[in-house]
Design a protein around this motif. Sequence first.
Motif, short mmCIF file in Angstrom:
data_model
loop_
_atom_site.label_atom_id
_atom_site.label_comp_id
_atom_site.label_asym_id
_atom_site.label_seq_id
_atom_site.Cartn_x
_atom_site.Cartn_y
_atom_site.Cartn_z
N ASN A 35 -3.00 -0.82 103.86
CA ASN A 35 -1.62 -1.28 103.84
C ASN A 35 -1.12 -1.60 102.43
N THR A 65 4.71 -8.78 104.69
CA THR A 65 3.93 -7.59 104.99
C THR A 65 4.75 -6.39 104.58
N ALA A 67 6.49 -2.84 104.21
CA ALA A 67 6.72 -1.63 105.01
C ALA A 67 6.56 -0.44 104.07
N ASP A 69 6.26 3.55 102.91
CA ASP A 69 6.70 4.91 103.21
C ASP A 69 6.33 5.81 102.03
N ALA A 86 7.09 0.73 98.88
CA ALA A 86 6.98 -0.37 99.84
C ALA A 86 8.24 -1.21 99.79
N CYS A 88 9.81 -5.00 100.97
CA CYS A 88 9.61 -6.36 101.47
C CYS A 88 10.99 -6.97 101.68
#
Length: 652
Positions: A35, A65, A67, A69, A86, A88
């Motif tokens: 992640n 956390t 996200a 792509d 990413a 946030c």
Amino acid sequence: MQPDTSRAVRLCGTETTDPPTRTLHAGPLSAEFENGALRTIRIAGVEVIRAIAFLVRDENWGTFTPAIDGLAIEEDDTGFRVHYRATCADAKRKLVYSAAIVGTPDGSLSFSAVAEPVTDVETNRTGFIVLHPVEGVSGRPVKVEHTDGSTEVSTFPALIDPVQPFLDIRALSHEALPGVWVTCRMEGDAFEMEDQRNWSDASYKTYVRPLARPWPYVLKAGEALRQSVTLTVSGTLPAVTAAGSDGLVVEIGGESGGTMPAIGLGVPAAEAENALAVAPLVRALGPRHLVCAFDARGNGADVLTAYRDLGEKTGAAIVLEAVIAGDDPNAELAALAEAVRSAALPLAGLTVSPAADLRSILPGTPWPPVAPAEAIAAAARAAFPGVPLGGGMLSYFTELNRKRPPAGLLDYVTHTTCPIVHAADDRSVMETLEAMPSILASTRAFIVDTPYRIGPSAIGCRQNPYGKATTPNPRDERVCLAENDPRQRGLFNAAWTLAYVAACARGGVEAVAMSAPTGPFGVLHRKGEAPKPGFDGTADALYPVFHALAALAGLSGKPLLEATVSRAGRVAVLAVADADGGKTLLLANLTAVPQTVRLASAGAGATAAVLDADSLARTTGDPAALATLAGPLGDTLTLDAYAVAKVRLPAV
């Protein structure tokens, strides 16, 4: 438990799972990508860095956390390359960053990030953190390069440092293997280190932006932030050896000289009446004491009356955990004593804390004005003559370590821990168990021979000393600093709790309180309670941790035996001597995969009762169900994911 409950819910209380992990290789270097972060970075098979991550933390120290792509991973003979974007974001802010990770065959690693706030972003910390492991590092030499170019040679702290071991860091070098040094260089801002074992994380964390600067601070929209971390290796590397795949061996020795601690439960004031409603089940669990919370600034006499009734119906001793304003301890504690007498509540112990100590104070910041500990203790002894007096912190070891009680003042010292302050994934929570020996040894070093108690502890966060409140968790996921954690209901918590108590037992703790009868930290799901995955609320239903704690409580006061596992971190074991000359062992699988265990001292007549995903449904309605699962023990015992087992070895 409903018969169609999924395996994921049985294990962790939720259908959601942690992100997948991929192991990347480049020559002697390996790293696990998860992640957006790197974990368990090894050189020649030896862990040298526990994690590198780019984090965004809000004004309450909650961690976003990301996200992710556009993830692209390339891996070949020339090493590996990872690129991703990413995001946030929440209702108040949004930040996007692009990251690049490169590993090369000489063992070098680089991790860079460019962050662009889309809106103004209020944050307590945004940037890289680097975690050094405890194993192989604690107490060992480290070379520190500072931001001004100066260097120093020091050691990683053995006992837990309450403040920052090193400031103004540019690079850290340590000897990972004989003659092999690993250098970690951090660019983009000044970095400093904190000893994360304070929060039960098994690591030393080097983080961006000194705490002496104001926080929270604001990253302005459109202003890019650039940072990087690089690892380099010097020295002759040995050949990489593959880890053994054989099963584990548990060996039981003679008496260790220690005694199994008294096992208890916590009772939040808001759950007093609910706990009373399930008193017969609490009695069946067999806690030796109940640590009952009471805030003298707001809780009423009805709470004390409920505690009295709960003690009478369960047979457990009541230890009152009292919060006072602390402005006039004589008057406040006299009033509390009168309320306790009016409720006819007998106390087996009293822990007193001024409200100001519920908040964490960062290094270099003065503590709020409050009556001295000596004055509070004197007032408590005057108001409650003959009642054992405890103190320390109602929050975590961090705060105890930073505000240590005067020696000889108390009858016992206490604190709790929370494993989801900095990370909430399954692996990180289990890794916090590695820090427990350091916490216990560090506490013992400054309380000397004062009796030591711990709890109530749980996976969930009982309070947030670092922000305005605990983190909301409406979707019942794995969330840092959340009060309600779904794993409380699963086998995961049973395994973690058993291992936690085992560490406390080995560390000489005299009493340990875990979980609570009901509520977010409950050992059961009450009839009429709002449905949760696997539990519909039509009847009282026991969580796996109920059975783990019942087994532990049954061992209270017994002599501890030496017990070892051939490979640490996979299975926890606790062993006691029984009065008939036999031995009782409790084991817990701390991993998400099956573990096969061979008991070196098992012989004819040995039995094992295993609580796992398959047997769980048969145990939710019967407090004595673990006994019904017992069967003959063969040469080996296989523990499924997060399974717990009670093994009985007869006298020989």
